[in-house]
Enzyme design. Structure first.
Site, PDB file in Angstrom:
ATOM      1  N   LYS A   9      50.219   0.026  48.860  1.00  0.00           N
ATOM      2  CA  LYS A   9      50.716   0.393  47.528  1.00  0.00           C
ATOM      3  C   LYS A   9      50.042  -0.501  46.489  1.00  0.00           C
ATOM      4  CE  LYS A   9      53.796   3.248  49.304  1.00  0.00           C
ATOM      5  NZ  LYS A   9      53.624   4.714  49.204  1.00  0.00           N
ATOM      6  N   SER A  40      49.782   9.153  49.384  1.00  0.00           N
ATOM      7  CA  SER A  40      50.628   8.497  48.375  1.00  0.00           C
ATOM      8  C   SER A  40      49.838   7.661  47.377  1.00  0.00           C
ATOM      9  CB  SER A  40      51.662   7.597  49.066  1.00  0.00           C
ATOM     10  OG  SER A  40      51.029   6.507  49.710  1.00  0.00           O
TER      11      SER A  40
END
Length: 330
Positions: free
Chosen positions: A212, A145
């Site tokens: 993230k 991701s």
């Protein structure tokens, strides 16, 4: 046994006339000293001892000049049988025996060495736990991701002190956080003991930890996407070409949010493969992550060796500067 008198024990005074010179030493057994009580014992000094003159039978010691001191009981036998005298417990001095202190000393040294090694290991483990809990902590990237910034299998070192001394999370930081209550809104918080052990690295963190990039902080307004296809943070278009995966659009999902105070809006660099704040818009918290859930800032990729590098904040975020949610300078 030799019958010749050793030179060191010979009488040095002259022998009176008319007296025979002794031809052998007094023999002493290994257990009892045999002292002659007749006139032969008295002739040790070359003269007859008169009865009642105060001399003890066979006692050359304390007699007149030329008296020979007899060795203590057992001394002659010990010397005649190799010169080693039996000691207490049947041990001969200079020889090994059961329970010898030298042998016990070897065992003691081994035990001391074992204790020192265990102490050193304990200190190292304790130091590692302290560093892991309060300074730096390793993590493994589980998915793609965050490609190409991070790849599956990359080992990260997370700086746990990055936001400890008054510094706040900033736009562009790559952070590791606990998604319990935000990305996992219905997951139960771990118990105090389990949570503490996980913080120390003694238990796995499970599937509740995410990595993230921070796009917006408390008070920011983030919208996607403008006519140019870019994200806008406080009305300022964000150039993400420096970290997005190749041929990746900023977002295929339109949104327009204002980040609550104390919360963060986070997104993966591989937008089409990232489940991030956009996917939790309709859940409690609206997809934002509490700052207090941030474990630390990802600082370095340390493995594989060929990918060793620091994770610096992209320069593109400096254009947003101190803008507010209305696009004004704060």
């Amino acid at each position: 046994m030799s019958t010749h008198e050793p030179p060191a024990d010979r009488v040095s005074s002259p022998v009176p006339d008319g007296t025979d010179t002794p031809t052998r030493s007094a023999a002493v057994s290994g257990a009892v000293a045999v002292a002659d009580t007749d006139a032969e014992a008295g002739r040790g000094d070359g003269s007859d001892a008169a009865p009642g003159d105060g001399r003890e039978a066979g006692g050359g010691a304390g007699s007149g000049d030329g008296a020979v001191d007899l060795p203590a009981a057992g001394a002659g036998a010990g010397a005649g049988e190799g010169g080693r005298e039996p000691a207490e417990g049947g041990r001969v001095e200079g020889g090994p025996a059961d329970g010898d202190p030298a042998e016990e000393g070897n065992g003691g040294r081994v035990h001391r060495l074992a204790r020192e090694v265990l102490l050193l290991v304990g200190i190292c483990v304790g130091a590692l736990l302290v560093v892991n809990a309060f300074v730096a902590r390793p993590f493994v990237v589980p998915s793609g991701s965050m490609q190409n910034t991070l790849r599956p299998g990359d080992r990260l070192v997370v700086n746990r002190l990055a936001y400890t001394f008054g510094d706040r999370v900033q736009r562009g930081d790559v952070v590791v956080f606990d998604g319990t209550g935000s990305f996992l809104p219905y997951a139960a918080e771990p118990g105090a003991v389990r949570g503490t052990l996980a913080e120390l690295g003694l238990l796995p963190t499970g599937n509740s930890v995410f990595v993230k990039r921070v796009i917006g902080v408390g008070g920011d307004r983030i919208a996607c996407c403008g006519t140019d296809g870019r994200l806008r943070v406080n009305g300022v278009p964000l150039d993400e070409t420096g970290y997005l995966a190749p041929d990746e659009a900023p977002s295929a999902v339109p949104f327009d949010v204002v980040v609550p105070p104390g919360k963060l809006w986070v997104m993966g660099d591989h937008r089409s493969a990232s489940s991030d704040s956009r996917d939790h818009l309709g859940e409690p918290g609206g997809g934002t992550v509490p700052e207090k859930k941030v474990i630390g800032r990802a600082e370095w990729v340390v493995f594989p060796i060929g990918r060793w590098r620091s994770l610096d904040r992209p320069a593109a975020f400096s254009a947003i500067g101190g803008t507010s949610a209305h696009g004004n300078q704060g």
